[in-house]
Motif scaffolding. Structure first.
Motif, PDB file in Angstrom:
ATOM      1  N   ILE A 172       0.888  -1.346   0.053  1.00 19.36           N
ATOM      2  CA  ILE A 172       0.051  -0.099   0.004  1.00 19.36           C
ATOM      3  C   ILE A 172       0.853   1.310  -0.156  1.00 19.36           C
ATOM      4  CG2 ILE A 172      -0.179   0.499   2.547  1.00 19.36           C
ATOM      5  CD1 ILE A 172      -2.973   0.183   0.018  1.00 19.36           C
ATOM      6  N   THR A 173       2.158   1.117   0.385  1.00 24.73           N
ATOM      7  CA  THR A 173       2.881   2.155   0.219  1.00 24.73           C
ATOM      8  C   THR A 173       3.511   2.800  -1.185  1.00 24.73           C
ATOM      9  OG1 THR A 173       4.111   1.619   2.560  1.00 24.73           O
ATOM     10  CG2 THR A 173       5.171   3.118   1.215  1.00 24.73           C
ATOM     11  N   ARG A 174       3.207   1.860  -2.048  1.00 26.20           N
ATOM     12  CA  ARG A 174       3.472   2.102  -3.193  1.00 26.20           C
ATOM     13  C   ARG A 174       2.514   3.181  -4.030  1.00 26.20           C
ATOM     14  NH1 ARG A 174       4.329  -3.472  -3.932  1.00 26.20           N
ATOM     15  NH2 ARG A 174       2.279  -3.728  -5.407  1.00 26.20           N
ATOM     16  N   THR A 175       1.414   3.345  -3.300  1.00 23.17           N
ATOM     17  CA  THR A 175       0.396   4.082  -3.799  1.00 23.17           C
ATOM     18  C   THR A 175       0.562   5.507  -3.449  1.00 23.17           C
ATOM     19  OG1 THR A 175      -1.138   3.857  -1.848  1.00 23.17           O
ATOM     20  CG2 THR A 175      -1.499   2.412  -3.527  1.00 23.17           C
ATOM     21  N   GLY A 176       1.365   5.623  -2.355  1.00 22.14           N
ATOM     22  CA  GLY A 176       1.559   7.375  -2.207  1.00 22.14           C
ATOM     23  C   GLY A 176       0.562   7.709  -1.435  1.00 22.14           C
ATOM     24  N   ASP A 177      -0.433   7.147  -1.146  1.00 24.20           N
ATOM     25  CA  ASP A 177      -1.847   7.935  -0.450  1.00 24.20           C
ATOM     26  C   ASP A 177      -1.632   7.619   1.110  1.00 24.20           C
ATOM     27  OD1 ASP A 177      -4.237   8.370   0.473  1.00 24.20           O
ATOM     28  OD2 ASP A 177      -4.824   8.291  -1.517  1.00 24.20           O
ATOM     29  N   ARG A 178      -1.415   8.583   1.671  1.00 27.31           N
ATOM     30  CA  ARG A 178      -1.181   8.323   3.029  1.00 27.31           C
ATOM     31  C   ARG A 178      -2.518   7.894   3.875  1.00 27.31           C
ATOM     32  NH1 ARG A 178       1.616  13.591   5.465  1.00 27.31           N
ATOM     33  NH2 ARG A 178       0.308  14.668   3.660  1.00 27.31           N
ATOM     34  N   ARG A 179      -3.716   8.526   3.231  1.00 30.00           N
ATOM     35  CA  ARG A 179      -5.063   7.900   3.859  1.00 30.00           C
ATOM     36  C   ARG A 179      -5.143   6.527   3.695  1.00 30.00           C
ATOM     37  NH1 ARG A 179     -11.093  10.152   2.143  1.00 30.00           N
ATOM     38  NH2 ARG A 179     -12.205   9.274   3.560  1.00 30.00           N
ATOM     39  N   LEU A 180      -4.790   6.029   2.755  1.00 31.01           N
ATOM     40  CA  LEU A 180      -4.940   4.412   2.409  1.00 31.01           C
ATOM     41  C   LEU A 180      -4.128   3.816   3.327  1.00 31.01           C
ATOM     42  CD1 LEU A 180      -5.134   3.995  -1.236  1.00 31.01           C
ATOM     43  CD2 LEU A 180      -7.014   3.353   0.341  1.00 31.01           C
ATOM     44  N   GLU A 181      -2.613   4.277   3.561  1.00 32.37           N
ATOM     45  CA  GLU A 181      -1.761   3.739   4.395  1.00 32.37           C
ATOM     46  C   GLU A 181      -2.065   3.721   5.935  1.00 32.37           C
ATOM     47  OE1 GLU A 181       1.957   5.759   4.210  1.00 32.37           O
ATOM     48  OE2 GLU A 181       1.903   5.677   1.932  1.00 32.37           O
ATOM     49  N   ALA A 182      -2.866   4.934   6.434  1.00 33.43           N
ATOM     50  CA  ALA A 182      -3.573   4.881   7.615  1.00 33.43           C
ATOM     51  C   ALA A 182      -4.763   3.847   7.624  1.00 33.43           C
ATOM     52  CB  ALA A 182      -4.186   6.363   7.901  1.00 33.43           C
ATOM     53  N   ARG A 183      -5.466   3.744   6.572  1.00 29.69           N
ATOM     54  CA  ARG A 183      -6.556   2.490   6.621  1.00 29.69           C
ATOM     55  C   ARG A 183      -5.944   1.145   6.918  1.00 29.69           C
ATOM     56  NH1 ARG A 183      -9.541  -0.018   8.327  1.00 29.69           N
ATOM     57  NH2 ARG A 183     -11.445  -0.800   7.692  1.00 29.69           N
ATOM     58  N   VAL A 184      -4.787   1.048   6.160  1.00 31.55           N
ATOM     59  CA  VAL A 184      -4.169  -0.577   6.279  1.00 31.55           C
ATOM     60  C   VAL A 184      -3.522  -0.435   7.557  1.00 31.55           C
ATOM     61  CG1 VAL A 184      -2.374  -1.874   5.400  1.00 31.55           C
ATOM     62  CG2 VAL A 184      -3.819  -0.645   3.932  1.00 31.55           C
ATOM     63  N   ALA A 185      -3.153   0.543   8.284  1.00 33.98           N
ATOM     64  CA  ALA A 185      -2.559   0.719   9.643  1.00 33.98           C
ATOM     65  C   ALA A 185      -3.818   0.222  10.700  1.00 33.98           C
ATOM     66  CB  ALA A 185      -2.024   1.694  10.013  1.00 33.98           C
ATOM     67  N   MET A 186      -4.962   0.723  10.409  1.00 36.49           N
ATOM     68  CA  MET A 186      -6.145   0.341  11.075  1.00 36.49           C
ATOM     69  C   MET A 186      -6.518  -0.972  11.225  1.00 36.49           C
ATOM     70  SD  MET A 186      -8.287   3.806  10.796  1.00 36.49           S
ATOM     71  CE  MET A 186      -9.822   3.047  11.775  1.00 36.49           C
ATOM     72  N   PHE A 187      -6.415  -1.522  10.157  1.00 39.90           N
ATOM     73  CA  PHE A 187      -6.680  -2.966  10.046  1.00 39.90           C
ATOM     74  C   PHE A 187      -5.652  -4.035  10.407  1.00 39.90           C
ATOM     75  CE2 PHE A 187      -5.856  -6.888   7.288  1.00 39.90           C
ATOM     76  CZ  PHE A 187      -6.996  -7.480   7.385  1.00 39.90           C
ATOM     77  N   ASP A 188      -4.312  -3.329  10.373  1.00 37.87           N
ATOM     78  CA  ASP A 188      -3.157  -4.083  11.055  1.00 37.87           C
ATOM     79  C   ASP A 188      -3.345  -4.232  12.552  1.00 37.87           C
ATOM     80  OD1 ASP A 188      -0.462  -4.044  12.574  1.00 37.87           O
ATOM     81  OD2 ASP A 188       0.138  -4.353  10.529  1.00 37.87           O
ATOM     82  N   ALA A 189      -3.921  -2.984  13.122  1.00 36.44           N
ATOM     83  CA  ALA A 189      -4.270  -3.186  14.504  1.00 36.44           C
ATOM     84  C   ALA A 189      -5.290  -4.082  14.789  1.00 36.44           C
ATOM     85  CB  ALA A 189      -4.613  -1.681  15.029  1.00 36.44           C
ATOM     86  N   SER A 190      -6.144  -4.276  14.006  1.00 39.73           N
ATOM     87  CA  SER A 190      -7.464  -4.979  14.268  1.00 39.73           C
ATOM     88  C   SER A 190      -6.844  -6.511  14.239  1.00 39.73           C
ATOM     89  CB  SER A 190      -8.573  -5.048  13.180  1.00 39.73           C
ATOM     90  OG  SER A 190      -9.041  -3.446  13.378  1.00 39.73           O
ATOM     91  N   VAL A 191      -6.048  -6.833  13.344  1.00 41.35           N
ATOM     92  CA  VAL A 191      -5.465  -8.139  13.164  1.00 41.35           C
ATOM     93  C   VAL A 191      -4.688  -8.589  14.423  1.00 41.35           C
ATOM     94  CG1 VAL A 191      -4.120  -9.623  11.785  1.00 41.35           C
ATOM     95  CG2 VAL A 191      -5.658  -8.267  10.662  1.00 41.35           C
ATOM     96  N   ARG A 192      -3.815  -7.756  14.927  1.00 41.84           N
ATOM     97  CA  ARG A 192      -3.130  -7.755  16.099  1.00 41.84           C
ATOM     98  C   ARG A 192      -3.496  -8.010  17.419  1.00 41.84           C
ATOM     99  NH1 ARG A 192       2.338  -7.226  14.750  1.00 41.84           N
ATOM    100  NH2 ARG A 192       2.720  -6.258  12.949  1.00 41.84           N
ATOM    101  N   HIS A 193      -4.997  -7.378  17.242  1.00 39.35           N
ATOM    102  CA  HIS A 193      -5.922  -7.973  18.433  1.00 39.35           C
ATOM    103  C   HIS A 193      -6.176  -9.220  18.339  1.00 39.35           C
ATOM    104  CE1 HIS A 193      -9.073  -7.558  21.471  1.00 39.35           C
ATOM    105  NE2 HIS A 193     -10.018  -7.663  20.513  1.00 39.35           N
TER     106      HIS A 193
END
Length: 323
Positions: A172-193
């Motif tokens: 997702i970093t390849r897109t250069g869109d920080r909003r998408l990066e933040a959305r994937v980071a939120m999904f990352d936190a849910s998976v780590r839960h």
């Protein structure tokens, strides 16, 4: 190109499920102050000769590196203490951080002919570091009824799942869109839960295996394909579909983690009910003859004049001793 950011109360913002807070060590912010206290080494280095400049720069670098490693050790310790089942950190970061800081202090105080005094200053710095920040965890944290085989199998599965998450973040970093990066980071936190729930309850790995394996690999592949497409076309429809896909998948992961937690609650209820029944059979508790508060008689005895008399008021089925 500017990006639009939204907060919790912004229009059109999706409500995300609440996740447990990230554990923090109470002393996590202290290392940066020690790094700031070592800045005289850095500032004074440029007003000396070549040897003095190199020595002071090396002293500051050692202290700063030691404090960075100490902070990482505090983060690892907070995570270790927050989990019911955890392995000790593979690297004693706080110990290594204290050694680096002590070397930096000793090097900064070193002068020709006073090497022993500089060594004492470094040793004092290491001792004060250990007193201030404590020792690293040296033993694994286990729970009753969980064998090492189950725990190791769950940890291997989690390590593989973390690799999938890392590939998602890189894609997702390849897109250069920080909003998408933040959305994937939120999904990352849910998976780590879910990771934390599996660590606490390795016996539930069988029910979470598909989420840590098949579903997470599917999310990784979808993210990689979307990143390649979006980087070329900036297709907003594909972006909306991808965000909706993450929303649905995130809810499934959190629901699975909650069901694992509910399993722990069910086990607790079973343990308490079994213990109550056993105590009742042995006559060690009044659980078997418990009276509902609504069935208790009102204390309206005309003969009750004191608190002792009130406490002697018989309950239904209770035998009154004869004088």
């Amino acid at each position: 190109m500017s990006n639009r950011f939204g907060g919790r109360f912004s229009p059109g913002t999706r409500t995300q499920p609440a996740l447990p807070p990230t554990p923090r060590h109470p002393h996590e912010g202290r290392p940066k102050w020690i790094t700031l206290a070592a800045t005289p080494f850095l500032l004074g280095a440029f007003f000396q000769g070549a040897a003095g400049m190199v020595t002071d720069l090396a002293a500051f670098g050692l202290v700063a590196s030691g404090m960075w490693m100490t902070r990482e050790g505090l983060v690892a310790q907070a995570t270790f203490q927050a989990r019911r089942i955890a392995k000790r950190p593979a690297i004693p970061r706080k110990l290594f951080g204290g050694v680096l800081a002590g070397l930096g202090l000793g090097l900064g105080a070193a002068e020709p002919g006073i090497w022993a005094e500089a060594g004492l200053i470094g040793a004092a710095g290491l001792a004060l570091h250990q007193i201030s920040f404590g020792l690293d965890p040296w033993r694994d944290k286990t729970a009753a009824g969980v064998d090492s085989f189950q725990q190791d199998r769950a940890q291997r599965m989690i390590d593989e799942a973390e690799g999938h998450l890392e590939q998602m973040r890189a894609a997702i970093t390849r897109t250069g869109d920080r909003r998408l990066e933040a959305r994937v980071a939120m999904f990352d936190a849910s998976v780590r839960h879910l990771f934390d729930r599996v660590r606490d309850n390795p016996g539930g790995l069988s029910s979470a295996r598909r989420y840590l394996g098949v579903y997470l690999m599917g999310a990784r592949d979808a993210t990689m394909r979307f990143a390649d497409l979006y980087a070329l076309t900036q297709d907003q429809t594909a972006r909306a579909d991808y965000e909706s896909f993450l929303d649905d998948l995130e809810k499934d992961f959190i629901a699975r983690a909650d069901r694992l937690l509910d399993g722990d609650r069910d086990a607790l209820d079973i343990e308490m009910s079994v213990l109550r029944d056993r105590l009742a059979r042995e006559g060690l508790t009044g659980a078997a003859t418990r009276v509902d508060p609504a069935d208790r008689p009102a204390l309206q005895s005309a003969e009750a004049q004191t608190l002792d008399d009130l406490l002697r008021t018989p309950f239904p089925g209770q035998k009154v001793p004869r004088d």
